[in-house]
Design an enzyme around this catalytic site. Structure first.
Site, short mmCIF file in Angstrom:
data_model
loop_
_atom_site.label_atom_id
_atom_site.label_comp_id
_atom_site.label_asym_id
_atom_site.label_seq_id
_atom_site.Cartn_x
_atom_site.Cartn_y
_atom_site.Cartn_z
N TYR A 144 -3.33 -2.22 1.47
CA TYR A 144 -2.14 -2.10 0.63
C TYR A 144 -2.42 -2.70 -0.74
O TYR A 144 -2.79 -3.87 -0.84
CB TYR A 144 -0.99 -2.83 1.29
CG TYR A 144 0.37 -2.49 0.75
CD1 TYR A 144 1.11 -1.45 1.28
CD2 TYR A 144 0.91 -3.22 -0.30
CE1 TYR A 144 2.37 -1.14 0.80
CE2 TYR A 144 2.17 -2.93 -0.80
CZ TYR A 144 2.90 -1.89 -0.24
OH TYR A 144 4.15 -1.59 -0.74
N SER A 145 -2.26 -1.91 -1.78
CA SER A 145 -2.54 -2.38 -3.13
C SER A 145 -1.48 -1.86 -4.08
O SER A 145 -1.34 -0.64 -4.25
CB SER A 145 -3.93 -1.94 -3.60
OG SER A 145 -4.12 -2.26 -4.96
N ASN A 146 -0.76 -2.76 -4.72
CA ASN A 146 0.25 -2.35 -5.70
C ASN A 146 -0.34 -1.62 -6.89
O ASN A 146 0.33 -0.84 -7.55
CB ASN A 146 1.03 -3.58 -6.16
CG ASN A 146 1.84 -4.18 -5.04
OD1 ASN A 146 2.76 -3.56 -4.53
ND2 ASN A 146 1.49 -5.38 -4.63
N SER A 185 9.02 -2.71 -2.98
CA SER A 185 8.08 -1.62 -2.72
C SER A 185 8.69 -0.32 -2.25
O SER A 185 7.99 0.69 -2.16
CB SER A 185 7.02 -2.08 -1.71
OG SER A 185 6.09 -2.91 -2.35
N SER A 232 17.44 -17.41 0.56
CA SER A 232 17.93 -18.77 0.36
C SER A 232 16.84 -19.58 -0.34
O SER A 232 15.66 -19.27 -0.22
CB SER A 232 18.25 -19.39 1.72
OG SER A 232 18.24 -20.79 1.66
N GLY A 286 10.34 -3.50 1.40
CA GLY A 286 10.12 -3.94 0.03
C GLY A 286 10.42 -5.42 -0.14
O GLY A 286 11.23 -6.00 0.59
#
Length: 367
Positions: free
Chosen positions: A186-188, A89, A348, A322
């Site tokens: 929050y919205s992509n 992000s 990992s 991000g």
């Protein structure tokens, strides 16, 4: 895949990974940076979840780079000190910068309805403004919530080539979460739409605008917008998750699923140079620079593609975090740009959440 705001680590679910000692490099002989505290924080992150860490801290003329963990699961080679990584992000800050540049050129207004420039893309395009997109106050459904992003699910779409309008359609089929401008979430989807807006205004893919307006002028030679390319070119650490008990190297993936919301590949040095230029006013005209950090109370410190976080010691840090499968990242700086931190964490296959390592890292760098 979860692209997050703020400084939260994004890692695969599971137990903490093995702890591996770190290596401090590229440091000046004296300075204000607490090198031992930074290194201890990096070691904590690998000890409590991440496979590898690379960190760059700058305080005035004092510079320090640390690393911890290994570059590959089962290997012994250290994390490249300035290796490339998927920044998730953090891409949003680059895209917002381009939109603000276009606003400064009079090609778009921050309070223009999106429908004026992209008619028919959004059912509520006449109510959602450009500012709403950049500040996550549009109410648009987050399209990534509709995708299978757990490790087993992501394997089924890992190499799929997505078109940005296809991603937006996943959100447009849902009602708004709230009336535009009345709340924050929050919205992509917001930034995929912003990428399409840049394409409409410039006549070229948004990645070309980022390259021509930011990468090239600042000399960010380790940064790319992959546009569907699956490889990370150049030195890099690998990220992993586990599917049905098997370790999967997820370093290779098609980042078109993130598009303008999160497909950037970069380095800590490039992020440091970008953030310095952005906060100093080199990239934006004064009117747009004044808008950059404006954040109504309900946005919780989120301005236009950049967030302000106040640490427990009282220092305010401006930046962005991000995450994308295999990788987490962070960039942040004080308002005067004097003190800066950029970092990448590789996952990992049995990673936890990194514990309080990132909090310690921020404290060491800024407090």
């Amino acid at each position: 895949m979860r692209y997050q705001r703020g400084i939260a680590l994004v890692t695969a679910a599971g137990l903490a990974a093995l702890a591996i000692g770190g290596t401090a490099v590229a440091q000046t002989a004296t300075g204000r940076i607490d090198r031992q505290a930074v290194q201890r924080a990096a070691d904590t992150i690998t000890g409590q979840g991440a496979l590898g860490v690379q960190v760059r801290v700058v305080d005035g003329r004092d510079r320090f780079t640390a690393r911890a963990g290994v570059a590959e699961w089962g290997g012994t080679a250290p994390v490249p000190v300035d290796g490339r990584f998927r920044a998730g992000s953090i891409t949003k800050t680059f895209v917002s910068t381009v939109v603000l540049q276009l606003a400064g050129e009079g090609r778009v207004g921050l309070d223009d309805p999106v429908g004026d420039h992209l008619p028919g893309l959004l059912p509520d395009g006449d109510r959602i403004t450009v500012r709403h997109l950049l500040q996550h106050t549009s109410g648009l459904y987050n399209y990534t919530a509709a995708l299978p992003l757990d490790p087993a699910g992501f394997e089924t779409i890992r190499y799929k080539q997505w078109q940005p309008r296809e991603l937006v359609a996943l959100a447009a089929a849902r009602p708004l979460e709230f009336p535009p401008g009345t709340a924050w979430a929050y919205s992509n989807t917001n930034y995929v739409v912003a990428g399409l807006l840049v394409e409409k205004l410039t006549g070229r893919p948004y990645g070309d605008a980022v390259r021509d307006r930011i990468f090239r002028p600042l000399g960010l030679r380790g940064s790319t917008i992959p546009a569907g390319r699956t490889e990370i070119n150049g030195p890099h650490a690998h990220g992993y998750y586990r599917v049905a008990g098997e370790v999967v190297d997820v370093t290779r993936l098609n980042p078109s699923v993130a598009d303008a919301a999160g497909e950037l590949v970069t380095t800590t040095a490039d992020l440091d140079r970008f953030l310095t230029a952005l906060l100093s006013g080199r990239l934006l005209r004064p009117a747009q620079q004044a808008e950059l950090l404006k954040a109504p109370p309900f946005t919780k410190g989120y301005g236009l593609g950049i967030e302000t976080t106040e640490l427990p010691c009282g220092v305010k840090v401006h930046g962005h975090g991000g995450g994308i499968p295999g990788y987490s990242s962070f960039m942040g700086a004080t308002g005067d740009g004097k003190t800066r931190l950029t970092a990448s964490f590789t996952h990992s296959p049995d990673a936890g959440d990194g514990g309080d390592g990132l909090e310690r890292l921020l404290t060491a760098a800024f407090c």
